[in-house]
Design a protein around this motif. Structure first.
Motif, mmCIF file in Angstrom:
data_model
loop_
_atom_site.group_PDB
_atom_site.id
_atom_site.type_symbol
_atom_site.label_atom_id
_atom_site.label_comp_id
_atom_site.label_asym_id
_atom_site.label_seq_id
_atom_site.Cartn_x
_atom_site.Cartn_y
_atom_site.Cartn_z
ATOM 1 N N ILE A 1 54.744 68.979 110.530
ATOM 2 C CA ILE A 1 55.827 68.348 109.786
ATOM 3 C C ILE A 1 56.999 68.237 109.510
ATOM 4 N N GLY A 2 58.188 68.515 108.775
ATOM 5 C CA GLY A 2 59.018 68.729 107.830
ATOM 6 C C GLY A 2 59.390 67.214 106.889
ATOM 7 N N VAL A 3 59.227 67.752 105.330
ATOM 8 C CA VAL A 3 59.032 66.863 104.912
ATOM 9 C C VAL A 3 60.896 66.428 104.093
ATOM 10 N N LEU A 4 61.441 65.757 103.855
ATOM 11 C CA LEU A 4 62.721 65.923 103.520
ATOM 12 C C LEU A 4 62.112 64.927 101.442
ATOM 13 N N ILE B 1 58.689 75.984 101.673
ATOM 14 C CA ILE B 1 59.244 74.482 101.422
ATOM 15 C C ILE B 1 60.713 75.427 101.120
ATOM 16 N N GLU B 2 61.769 74.581 102.382
ATOM 17 C CA GLU B 2 63.587 75.420 102.906
ATOM 18 C C GLU B 2 64.141 74.410 102.577
ATOM 19 N N LYS B 3 65.277 74.707 102.514
ATOM 20 C CA LYS B 3 66.757 74.797 102.227
ATOM 21 C C LYS B 3 66.833 73.447 103.634
ATOM 22 N N LYS C 1 60.522 70.815 93.074
ATOM 23 C CA LYS C 1 60.091 71.338 91.740
ATOM 24 C C LYS C 1 59.568 72.505 91.496
ATOM 25 N N GLU C 2 58.063 72.633 91.624
ATOM 26 C CA GLU C 2 57.146 73.467 90.981
ATOM 27 C C GLU C 2 55.852 73.347 91.847
ATOM 28 N N GLN D 1 70.170 70.011 95.588
ATOM 29 C CA GLN D 1 68.405 70.060 94.938
ATOM 30 C C GLN D 1 67.968 69.457 96.403
ATOM 31 N N THR D 2 67.443 69.026 97.639
ATOM 32 C CA THR D 2 66.978 68.057 98.822
ATOM 33 C C THR D 2 66.509 69.687 99.209
ATOM 34 N N ARG D 3 65.511 69.338 99.412
ATOM 35 C CA ARG D 3 64.365 70.428 100.164
ATOM 36 C C ARG D 3 63.512 69.330 101.504
ATOM 37 N N MET D 4 63.325 70.164 101.684
ATOM 38 C CA MET D 4 61.872 70.172 103.110
ATOM 39 C C MET D 4 60.969 71.227 103.192
ATOM 40 N N ILE D 5 60.331 69.867 103.216
ATOM 41 C CA ILE D 5 58.974 70.724 102.620
ATOM 42 C C ILE D 5 57.664 70.706 103.743
#
Length: 157
Positions: free
Chosen positions: A86-89, A27-29, A94-95, A73-77
């Motif tokens: 893939i990176g998913v915005l 999980i990335e910024k 959350k947890e 709070q926006t993250r890239m999973i």
């Protein structure tokens, strides 16, 4: 016998979704997305994560046909599928939780081809979490084969 499923819970719009932990790399910024012209509207561009180029998909665009609003709070999973990583915005990652097998309900909507990537719903005390199968999601997206070929050609350079 495995009676729980470990998932990463994230928010898109006002709803909660989850992907099983075995598909999640990190999980990335959100940083350094390079836009690529002429890609489908749900693809925000490409990003380099740990030396690997990944297409970045906007989950809000895929699910609700509106562009994600970036904030702290926006993250890239980063998710791996059979086809590609893939990176998913998402609005917020959350947890990580364990969901009991009894709490997972199969969806009647899986038969609907536009939502075939919804594998089940976790029916928890005060919340419903839709579980997404990232491999089916990638297969269902229009234009993904071209993106895959583009990513392969750029991996080799």
């Amino acid at each position: 016998m495995l009676t729980t499923t470990k998932v990463v819970v994230f928010q898109v719009g006002k709803e909660e979704y989850a992907i099983t932990i075995e598909h999640v790399i990190s999980i990335e910024k959100v940083e350094g997305i390079t836009p690529i012209p002429h890609l489908p509207v749900y693809v925000k561009g490409i990003v380099k994560v740990r030396g690997e180029l990944l297409p970045v998909l906007d989950f809000e665009e895929i699910l609700y046909h509106r562009t994600i609003q970036y904030n702290d709070q926006t993250r890239m999973i980063v998710v791996k599928t059979d086809e590609l990583s893939i990176g998913v915005l998402v609005n917020d990652a959350k947890e990580i939780i364990d969901i009991e097998k009894e709490q997972l309900k199969q969806l009647g909507l899986v038969a609907f081809n536009k939502t075939s990537y919804f594998s089940s719903i976790a029916n928890l005390d005060s919340r419903l979490i839709t579980i997404i199968d990232p491999s089916k999601l990638v297969q269902s997206l229009e234009g993904i084969k071209e993106i895959q070929q583009y990513m392969k050609s750029h991996q080799e350079e």
